[in-house]
Design a protein around this motif. Sequence first.
Motif, PDB file in Angstrom:
ATOM      1  N   VAL A   6      49.468 -42.048 -15.601  1.00 15.37           N
ATOM      2  CA  VAL A   6      48.231 -41.318 -15.301  1.00 15.37           C
ATOM      3  C   VAL A   6      47.085 -42.309 -15.499  1.00 15.37           C
ATOM      4  O   VAL A   6      46.910 -42.830 -16.601  1.00 15.37           O
ATOM      5  N   ALA A   7      46.344 -42.575 -14.454  1.00 18.78           N
ATOM      6  CA  ALA A   7      45.260 -43.549 -14.585  1.00 18.78           C
ATOM      7  C   ALA A   7      43.983 -42.982 -13.994  1.00 18.78           C
ATOM      8  O   ALA A   7      43.998 -42.299 -12.965  1.00 18.78           O
ATOM      9  N   ALA A   8      42.883 -43.262 -14.688  1.00 14.13           N
ATOM     10  CA  ALA A   8      41.565 -42.876 -14.173  1.00 14.13           C
ATOM     11  C   ALA A   8      40.707 -44.123 -14.148  1.00 14.13           C
ATOM     12  O   ALA A   8      40.791 -44.956 -15.050  1.00 14.13           O
ATOM     13  N   GLU A   9      39.925 -44.237 -13.089  1.00 14.10           N
ATOM     14  CA  GLU A   9      39.078 -45.415 -12.958  1.00 14.10           C
ATOM     15  C   GLU A   9      37.661 -44.961 -12.665  1.00 14.10           C
ATOM     16  O   GLU A   9      37.403 -44.333 -11.637  1.00 14.10           O
ATOM     17  N   ASN A  10      36.786 -45.191 -13.607  1.00 12.71           N
ATOM     18  CA  ASN A  10      35.351 -44.937 -13.443  1.00 12.71           C
ATOM     19  C   ASN A  10      35.027 -43.535 -12.916  1.00 12.71           C
ATOM     20  O   ASN A  10      34.213 -43.367 -12.007  1.00 12.71           O
TER      21      ASN A  10
END
Length: 258
Positions: A6-10
């Motif tokens: 699970v990745a979130a970017e900005n």
Amino acid sequence: MSHHIVAAENLCYSYPDGTQALQGVSFHISHGESVALIGANGAGKSTLLLHLNGYLTPREGRVRIGDFPLTRSTRDAVRRSVGMVFQNPDDQLFMPTVREDVAFGPLNLGLPSAEVEERVCEALRKVDARHLIDRPPYRLSTGEKRRVSIAAVLAMSPDILVLDEPTTGLDPRSRRQLIELLLSFTHTKIVATHDLDLVMDVCERSLVIHEGRILADGKTEEIFSDEALLARSHLEKPLKLQGCPVCGGTSSGKQKIG
Ligand SMILES: Nc1ncnc2c1ncn2[C@@H]1O[C@H](COP(=O)(O)OP(=O)(O)OP(=O)(O)O)[C@@H](O)[C@H]1O
Ligand SMILES: [Mg+2]
């Protein structure tokens, strides 16, 4: 899906009334990690979680779940993989009976009815709510609704479990059972909670969110020993780490000397 990342970017998100709820949130959670999302009321926890399966769409930034960047075209696949327990069970339960609510997801997956029934009974058993199967969800107590909403997600056999305040309204025994259930779920899990003792028991890593920004991301024990960080993010130490007012000891066995 091979890796339950699970990745979130900005991530940036503003509600229609202009409230800026997320202001550049980034993190990367690997397969099998158990991560707490902690922060004061209004910090942005629920808003962030609602981005993880596309209930909210960021104004800026992106989310990636496993092999999929989360977009309109991958959203259905992502929702099959990410099981989300909402903060308010009334947002999750809408069918005439508990059985139909818990069966709703598996039926949508196209599973045969015998398997659906098996999954419904097993999921309700796991949260000790098998006896509620024929009840209308809207007549249940708060804690019963919570347990049924968790069962509805478990019945989908998600790869990634996302829970928003899962222990709110649970009695101590149900809370303990839920902790055991979470410990037995070996896939990736993300838990937003004010129950910091649960965090100590279940999550080796914590993200601290404050006013829509991640203030800290690290080992839970290190975060809970950083008093300045806790004060800045309006958090308190878990009860387990607070000294006993009588003897000065903590339940971890440490004693204040002198
Ligand atoms: N539908 C909405 N419209 C406008 N603002 C909202 C809406 N929902 C939440 N907010 C605001 O967005 C911010 C983040 O709210 P959010 O619900 O994500 O906080 P939270 O960390 O989950 O809090 P809690 O611990 O109380 O559940 C808050 O300032 C809140 O007032
Ligand atoms: Mg919330």
